[in-house]
Write a protein that holds these residues in place. Structure first.
Motif, short mmCIF file in Angstrom:
data_model
loop_
_atom_site.label_atom_id
_atom_site.label_comp_id
_atom_site.label_asym_id
_atom_site.label_seq_id
_atom_site.Cartn_x
_atom_site.Cartn_y
_atom_site.Cartn_z
N GLU A 1 2.34 4.28 -2.88
CA GLU A 1 3.25 3.15 -3.07
C GLU A 1 2.54 1.95 -3.68
O GLU A 1 3.09 1.24 -4.53
CB GLU A 1 3.89 2.76 -1.74
CG GLU A 1 4.73 3.87 -1.10
CD GLU A 1 5.87 4.30 -2.00
OE1 GLU A 1 6.47 3.43 -2.67
OE2 GLU A 1 6.16 5.51 -2.06
N LEU A 2 1.30 1.71 -3.25
CA LEU A 2 0.53 0.58 -3.77
C LEU A 2 0.27 0.74 -5.26
O LEU A 2 0.50 -0.21 -6.04
CB LEU A 2 -0.81 0.48 -3.02
CG LEU A 2 -1.80 -0.56 -3.55
CD1 LEU A 2 -1.27 -1.97 -3.34
CD2 LEU A 2 -3.17 -0.39 -2.88
N LYS B 1 1.70 -1.53 -8.57
CA LYS B 1 0.78 -2.32 -9.39
C LYS B 1 0.57 -1.73 -10.79
O LYS B 1 0.03 -2.40 -11.67
CB LYS B 1 -0.59 -2.42 -8.70
CG LYS B 1 -0.56 -3.08 -7.33
CD LYS B 1 -0.21 -4.55 -7.41
CE LYS B 1 -0.29 -5.22 -6.03
NZ LYS B 1 0.05 -6.66 -6.10
N PRO C 1 -7.22 -4.61 -1.97
CA PRO C 1 -6.65 -5.37 -0.85
C PRO C 1 -7.64 -5.43 0.29
O PRO C 1 -8.39 -4.49 0.54
CB PRO C 1 -5.40 -4.58 -0.48
CG PRO C 1 -5.60 -3.22 -1.07
CD PRO C 1 -6.44 -3.40 -2.27
N GLN D 1 -2.06 -6.13 3.39
CA GLN D 1 -1.91 -6.38 1.97
C GLN D 1 -1.50 -5.11 1.22
O GLN D 1 -0.73 -5.17 0.26
CB GLN D 1 -3.21 -6.94 1.39
CG GLN D 1 -3.50 -8.37 1.84
CD GLN D 1 -4.74 -8.94 1.18
OE1 GLN D 1 -5.59 -8.23 0.67
NE2 GLN D 1 -4.87 -10.26 1.21
N VAL D 2 -1.99 -3.96 1.65
CA VAL D 2 -1.55 -2.70 1.05
C VAL D 2 -0.04 -2.56 1.20
O VAL D 2 0.65 -2.10 0.29
CB VAL D 2 -2.26 -1.50 1.71
CG1 VAL D 2 -1.65 -0.18 1.23
CG2 VAL D 2 -3.75 -1.52 1.40
N GLY E 1 2.09 -4.92 1.31
CA GLY E 1 2.86 -5.93 0.60
C GLY E 1 2.60 -7.37 0.97
O GLY E 1 3.12 -8.28 0.30
#
Length: 374
Positions: free
Chosen positions: A236-237, A241, A257, A262-263, A265
Motif C-alpha cells: 500500500e505504501l 507513493k 518512514p 507513517q507507513v 499514512g
C-alpha cells in the motif's frame, strides 16, 4: 536480518491458482543461475537504480537453507528471549510463549528464497517449481539492487533499538521488491505474447495476500505481524507513493518512514518517549529498550493505534526478576484510556496501568511512574 520471500501462492485458490497456471504455460529456464543473469537487467531497469557489479548467488537445498536461517537466528536468540519476556509482560504475547523457540521455526516454514544482508548473497532453493522460481528471483534481486544502493545491513543496524523503525524500513524494502518483481514479470509475460490487463497489480496483490495468509497460521499474532506488515502495508505504501516515472518510489529507500504510523499514512514524526527504567528501579540492569510502534499497539485491538505519537518499551532485571514498562504517547487522553483498558484485559498477570495526562506536571508524572516501579 534476512529478506524472505513468502510462498507465491497456496495451490488451488482462485487468482493464485490462475497465476501459477499462467506462468507454467510459458517457457521457463530450469537453471536458477541463468535466471539471475536474465532477470537482473530487467530488475535494474524497473527500479531505475544502478545494479551491483556482480550478484553472489548460492543454490541450496531446503535443509541447507534451514540450517543457515537457524544459524542466523541463533545469533539473536538472547535478544529474542529478552524481547519475548517484555512483550509477554505487556500482553502482546500469550502466557507461556517462548519467542526465541517459535521465531526460528516460523521463519523457516515461510521461506522460498532469501537475500542475506550480512553475506550480501542471494540464496535460492533447489526444490522450487519453475513457475515459482522466476518471481522469487526477481524479488530477491530487487533486494540485491537495494543493497548496492544503500548498505542494508548498516541501515538495519542503525534501527536496532527500534522494532518500529525496523518494521517500517522493512515495509519499504518488501514493498519495493514486490512492485519490482510484479513489473518485471508483467514485462516478461508480454515478451511471451501473454497480456493480462492489470497483471502487475494482480501479481503484487497476490504476494501480499500470500503473506497475509501465511501470517494467519503464525503460532502467535506478533510473529504474524512481522511477516504480514512488510508485504501488506509495504504494498500500500509503494502504491501510494509511486509515479509513472518512479513505479517503486525509490526515494523511500534513502528517506524511509520513521515509524509504522507513517507507513500507515501519518505525517507527523514520532516523539521520543524515553523512560530510563534502570534509573527508577534500584539495582536494575538494563535488558530491553525499544520502540514498538503503532502496528504493535494494534495487536491489542483494531484501531487502538489511532493517535499514536511515540512509545518506549523497557525492561530491566533485578536479581532473578524482570520489571517491564511500556510508555505510549497518544494525541488525546481518550485514546490513551482505550489502550489502558485493553492492556488491563490482556492475559499477563501482575500488571498495573497508569494513564498520565498532559495537564499533570512533569514532576507529578515522574512521581507516578516511579511509584509503580518501586
Amino acid at each position: 536480518m534476512l529478506a524472505l520471500s513468502p510462498t507465491l501462492s497456496p495451490p488451488g485458490r482462485g487468482r493464485h491458482a490462475f497465476l501459477l497456471a499462467l506462468l507454467s504455460t510459458t517457457a521457463l529456464a530450469n537453471e536458477p543461475l541463468a535466471l539471475v543473469d536474465e532477470l537482473l537487467p530487467r530488475v535494474v531497469k524497473v527500479m531505475g537504480l544502478p545494479g551491483p557489479k556482480n550478484v553472489k548467488v548460492k543454490v541450496v537445498s531446503r535443509e541447507q537453507a534451514e540450517a543457515l536461517l537457524r544459524k542466523d537466528l541463533e545469533t539473536d536468540r538472547d535478544h529474542l528471549q529478552r524481547l519475548g519476556e517484555a512483550l509477554l509482560a505487556v500482553g502482546l504475547l500469550p502466557v507461556g510463549t517462548k519467542l526465541e523457540a517459535l521465531a526460528p521455526d516460523f521463519n523457516r516454514q515461510n521461506v522460498n528464497g532469501f537475500y542475506d544482508l550480512r553475506q550480501h548473497t542471494l540464496f535460492l532453493l533447489d526444490d522450487q517449481p519453475d513457475e515459482a522460481q522466476r518471481p522469487i528471483v526477481a524479488h530477491e534481486l530487487a533486494h540485491a539492487v537495494q543493497d548496492a544502493h544503500v548498505d542494508l545491513d548498516a541501515a538495519m543496524a542503525a534501527r536496532r533499538d527500534s522494532e518500529d523503525a525496523t518494521l517500517a524500513f522493512t515495509a519499504v524494502l518488501e514493498g519495493q521488491a514486490q512492485a519490482t518483481a510484479a513489473l518485471v514479470m508483467e514485462g516478461w509475460l508480454e515478451d511471451q505474447h501473454v497480456t493480462v490487463e492489470g497483471m502487475a497489480g494482480l501479481l503484487s496483490d497476490t504476494a501480499a495476500r500470500s503473506a497475509a495468509e501465511a501470517a494467519e497460521h503464525a503460532p502467535v499474532p506478533w510473529l504474524g505481524l512481522q511477516l504480514s506488515f512488510p508485504y501488506v502495508a509495504g504494498r500500500e505504501l509503494i502504491a501510494a507513493k509511486a509515479t509513472a516515472d518512479d513505479p517503486i518510489a525509490r526515494g523511500l529507500l534513502r528517506k524511509p518512514p520513521a515509524s509504522t504510523s507513517q507507513v500507515l499514512g501519518a505525517t507527523s514524526s514520532p516523539l521520543e518517549a524515553q523512560l530510563h527504567l534502570d534509573r527508577l528501579v534500584p539495582n536494575a540492569k538494563p535488558s530491553i529498550s525499544t520502540t514498538l510502534g503503532r502496528a504493535n499497539v494494534e495487536l491489542l485491538g483494531a484501531g487502538l493505534g489511532e493517535g499514536w505519537r511515540g512509545d518506549r518499551l523497557e525492561s530491566v532485571r533485578v536479581g532473578k526478576k524482570t520489571v517491564v514498562a511500556w510508555v505510549i504517547v497518544f494525541e488525546t487522553p481518550q485514546q490513551s484510556a482505550k489502550v489502558a483498558a485493553a492492556m488491563k484485559n490482556a492475559s499477563a498477570s501482575g500488571r498495573s496501568v497508569v494513564v498520565v495526562t498532559g495537564e499533570q506536571s512533569p514532576k507529578l508524572r515522574a512521581a507516578l511512574l516511579a511509584r509503580e516501579f518501586r
